[in-house]
Design a protein around this motif. Structure first.
Motif, PDB file in Angstrom:
ATOM      1  N   ILE A  57       0.813  -1.207   0.000  1.00 33.91           N
ATOM      2  CA  ILE A  57       0.000   0.000   0.000  1.00 33.91           C
ATOM      3  C   ILE A  57       0.851   1.264   0.000  1.00 33.91           C
ATOM      4  O   ILE A  57       0.431   2.328  -0.479  1.00 33.91           O
ATOM      5  N   GLY A  58       2.068   1.180   0.495  1.00 33.65           N
ATOM      6  CA  GLY A  58       2.946   2.343   0.499  1.00 33.65           C
ATOM      7  C   GLY A  58       3.343   2.825  -0.882  1.00 33.65           C
ATOM      8  O   GLY A  58       3.832   3.956  -1.036  1.00 33.65           O
ATOM      9  N   LYS A  59       3.116   2.002  -1.907  1.00 39.40           N
ATOM     10  CA  LYS A  59       3.454   2.424  -3.265  1.00 39.40           C
ATOM     11  C   LYS A  59       2.561   3.561  -3.749  1.00 39.40           C
ATOM     12  O   LYS A  59       2.883   4.206  -4.753  1.00 39.40           O
ATOM     13  N   ILE A  60       1.468   3.815  -3.047  1.00 39.00           N
ATOM     14  CA  ILE A  60       0.654   4.984  -3.365  1.00 39.00           C
ATOM     15  C   ILE A  60       1.511   6.242  -3.326  1.00 39.00           C
ATOM     16  O   ILE A  60       1.297   7.188  -4.099  1.00 39.00           O
ATOM     17  N   ASP A  61       2.494   6.262  -2.445  1.00 38.78           N
ATOM     18  CA  ASP A  61       3.308   7.452  -2.219  1.00 38.78           C
ATOM     19  C   ASP A  61       4.647   7.418  -2.954  1.00 38.78           C
ATOM     20  O   ASP A  61       5.499   8.288  -2.736  1.00 38.78           O
ATOM     21  N   ILE A  62       4.843   6.439  -3.825  1.00 36.00           N
ATOM     22  CA  ILE A  62       6.056   6.352  -4.643  1.00 36.00           C
ATOM     23  C   ILE A  62       5.755   6.944  -6.021  1.00 36.00           C
ATOM     24  O   ILE A  62       4.711   6.651  -6.607  1.00 36.00           O
ATOM     25  N   PRO A  63       6.650   7.769  -6.575  1.00 35.09           N
ATOM     26  CA  PRO A  63       6.385   8.378  -7.889  1.00 35.09           C
ATOM     27  C   PRO A  63       6.072   7.346  -8.968  1.00 35.09           C
ATOM     28  O   PRO A  63       6.747   6.315  -9.075  1.00 35.09           O
ATOM     29  N   HIS A  64       5.053   7.655  -9.757  1.00 34.99           N
ATOM     30  CA  HIS A  64       4.623   6.743 -10.825  1.00 34.99           C
ATOM     31  C   HIS A  64       5.754   6.457 -11.802  1.00 34.99           C
ATOM     32  O   HIS A  64       5.908   5.324 -12.279  1.00 34.99           O
ATOM     33  N   GLY A  65       6.564   7.462 -12.113  1.00 34.59           N
ATOM     34  CA  GLY A  65       7.645   7.279 -13.080  1.00 34.59           C
ATOM     35  C   GLY A  65       8.636   6.219 -12.667  1.00 34.59           C
ATOM     36  O   GLY A  65       9.226   5.546 -13.526  1.00 34.59           O
ATOM     37  N   HIS A  84       8.496   2.212   0.406  1.00 31.33           N
ATOM     38  CA  HIS A  84       7.076   1.878   0.430  1.00 31.33           C
ATOM     39  C   HIS A  84       6.682   1.142   1.709  1.00 31.33           C
ATOM     40  O   HIS A  84       5.534   1.230   2.150  1.00 31.33           O
ATOM     41  N   THR A  85       7.614   0.437   2.329  1.00 30.00           N
ATOM     42  CA  THR A  85       7.305  -0.288   3.554  1.00 30.00           C
ATOM     43  C   THR A  85       6.971   0.683   4.693  1.00 30.00           C
ATOM     44  O   THR A  85       5.968   0.514   5.395  1.00 30.00           O
ATOM     45  N   VAL A  86       7.830   1.695   4.852  1.00 31.07           N
ATOM     46  CA  VAL A  86       7.620   2.686   5.914  1.00 31.07           C
ATOM     47  C   VAL A  86       6.415   3.569   5.597  1.00 31.07           C
ATOM     48  O   VAL A  86       5.586   3.856   6.473  1.00 31.07           O
ATOM     49  N   LEU A  87       6.306   3.993   4.344  1.00 35.36           N
ATOM     50  CA  LEU A  87       5.206   4.873   3.951  1.00 35.36           C
ATOM     51  C   LEU A  87       3.853   4.185   4.125  1.00 35.36           C
ATOM     52  O   LEU A  87       2.878   4.806   4.556  1.00 35.36           O
ATOM     53  N   GLY A  88       3.786   2.906   3.769  1.00 33.62           N
ATOM     54  CA  GLY A  88       2.538   2.169   3.946  1.00 33.62           C
ATOM     55  C   GLY A  88       2.169   2.025   5.406  1.00 33.62           C
ATOM     56  O   GLY A  88       1.010   2.199   5.795  1.00 33.62           O
ATOM     57  N   HIS A  89       3.164   1.708   6.231  1.00 35.43           N
ATOM     58  CA  HIS A  89       2.929   1.576   7.667  1.00 35.43           C
ATOM     59  C   HIS A  89       2.458   2.901   8.251  1.00 35.43           C
ATOM     60  O   HIS A  89       1.485   2.949   9.039  1.00 35.43           O
ATOM     61  N   GLU A  90       3.113   3.986   7.886  1.00 35.44           N
ATOM     62  CA  GLU A  90       2.737   5.300   8.410  1.00 35.44           C
ATOM     63  C   GLU A  90       1.331   5.689   7.981  1.00 35.44           C
ATOM     64  O   GLU A  90       0.565   6.273   8.753  1.00 35.44           O
ATOM     65  N   ARG A  91       0.962   5.363   6.753  1.00 39.62           N
ATOM     66  CA  ARG A  91      -0.384   5.678   6.263  1.00 39.62           C
ATOM     67  C   ARG A  91      -1.437   4.940   7.098  1.00 39.62           C
ATOM     68  O   ARG A  91      -2.462   5.506   7.481  1.00 39.62           O
ATOM     69  N   LEU A  92      -1.191   3.658   7.355  1.00 42.26           N
ATOM     70  CA  LEU A  92      -2.144   2.875   8.136  1.00 42.26           C
ATOM     71  C   LEU A  92      -2.260   3.397   9.565  1.00 42.26           C
ATOM     72  O   LEU A  92      -3.357   3.450  10.125  1.00 42.26           O
ATOM     73  N   VAL A  93      -1.132   3.785  10.152  1.00 41.15           N
ATOM     74  CA  VAL A  93      -1.163   4.331  11.513  1.00 41.15           C
ATOM     75  C   VAL A  93      -1.978   5.619  11.544  1.00 41.15           C
ATOM     76  O   VAL A  93      -2.789   5.842  12.451  1.00 41.15           O
TER      77      VAL A  93
END
Length: 218
Positions: A57-65, A84-93
């Motif tokens: 889910i953290g790939k939402i915050d990774i640039p599409h390019g 993406h691992t950290v970003l996904g975790h942070e989003r869920l929190v």
């Protein structure tokens, strides 16, 4: 997490990374097979399947390019993808998620037993059990998926992936889960997932990833 919310998030990832749909279906179904083989309680099967579906889910915050780049990533690009691992975790929190299976799989599915993984370099039993289990599933699927630099799928790729898992069993990957997954493959239990949900299949008609509440548990 409500399954409708989960699917909305999965769709958001798919808009960034078109290869995600088949991958998400496969790892969710592999997770069901592993959880049922472990004879987990139905609610734990559900949790593990949902964690599998949302692991990227953290790939939402990774640039599409970067996600859509038709070729190997540079070292700098790879470091961004690893976030993406950290970003996904942070989003869920931020969303108020508290399910430990979901949170730990999202953050720690790229950890390795010898501490060489990411994002936190956890070792051995420091890696939460659901993440250790899912790391085997995710690796198998990554090695049996089409990439810009690899076209092999099916039995040949599966055998190569299992050999890689065996080679690093106990150093990178959970030995018990490797043995279990290998036995599932040898028994034919996961053949239908490998062959019918491959990257060349058109999954558009299937819609959302299946709600575990509506799947028959073995």
């Amino acid at each position: 997490m409500d399954w409708d919310v989960a699917n909305a998030m999965i769709r958001a990832v798919e808009l960034k990374d078109l290869s995600t749909a088949a991958h998400t279906w496969r790892v969710t179904l592999y997770a069901q097979a592993v959880a049922e083989a472990l004879k987990l309680a139905p609610e734990n099967v559900y949790q593990f399947m949902q964690a599998a579906a949302l692991h990227d889910i953290g790939k939402i915050d990774i640039p599409h390019g970067i996600l859509a780049k038709p070729g190997r990533l540079t070292d700098e690009e790879y470091e961004i993808v690893k976030m993406h691992t950290v970003l996904g975790h942070e989003r869920l929190v931020r969303m108020g998620e508290t399910d430990p299976t979901l949170l730990t799989v999202v953050r720690h599915h790229h950890e390795r037993l010898d501490g060489s993984g990411y994002p936190d370099g956890l070792e051995s039993d420091m890696i939460p059990q659901p993440a250790r289990r899912f790391g085997v599933i995710d690796t198998f699927d990554a090695m049996t998926s089409i990439r810009p630099y690899r076209e092999e799928i099916g039995e040949e790729a599966a055998r190569a992936s299992l050999a890689e898992l065996e080679r690093h069993k106990g150093t990178w990957y959970c030995p018990h889960t490797v043995d279990l997954f290998h036995s599932l493959y040898d028994s034919g239990r996961i053949d239908w997932i490998l062959h019918h949900f491959n990257d060349k299949a058109d999954l558009s008609a299937l819609g959302a990833v299946p709600d575990p509440d509506r799947l028959e548990m073995a």
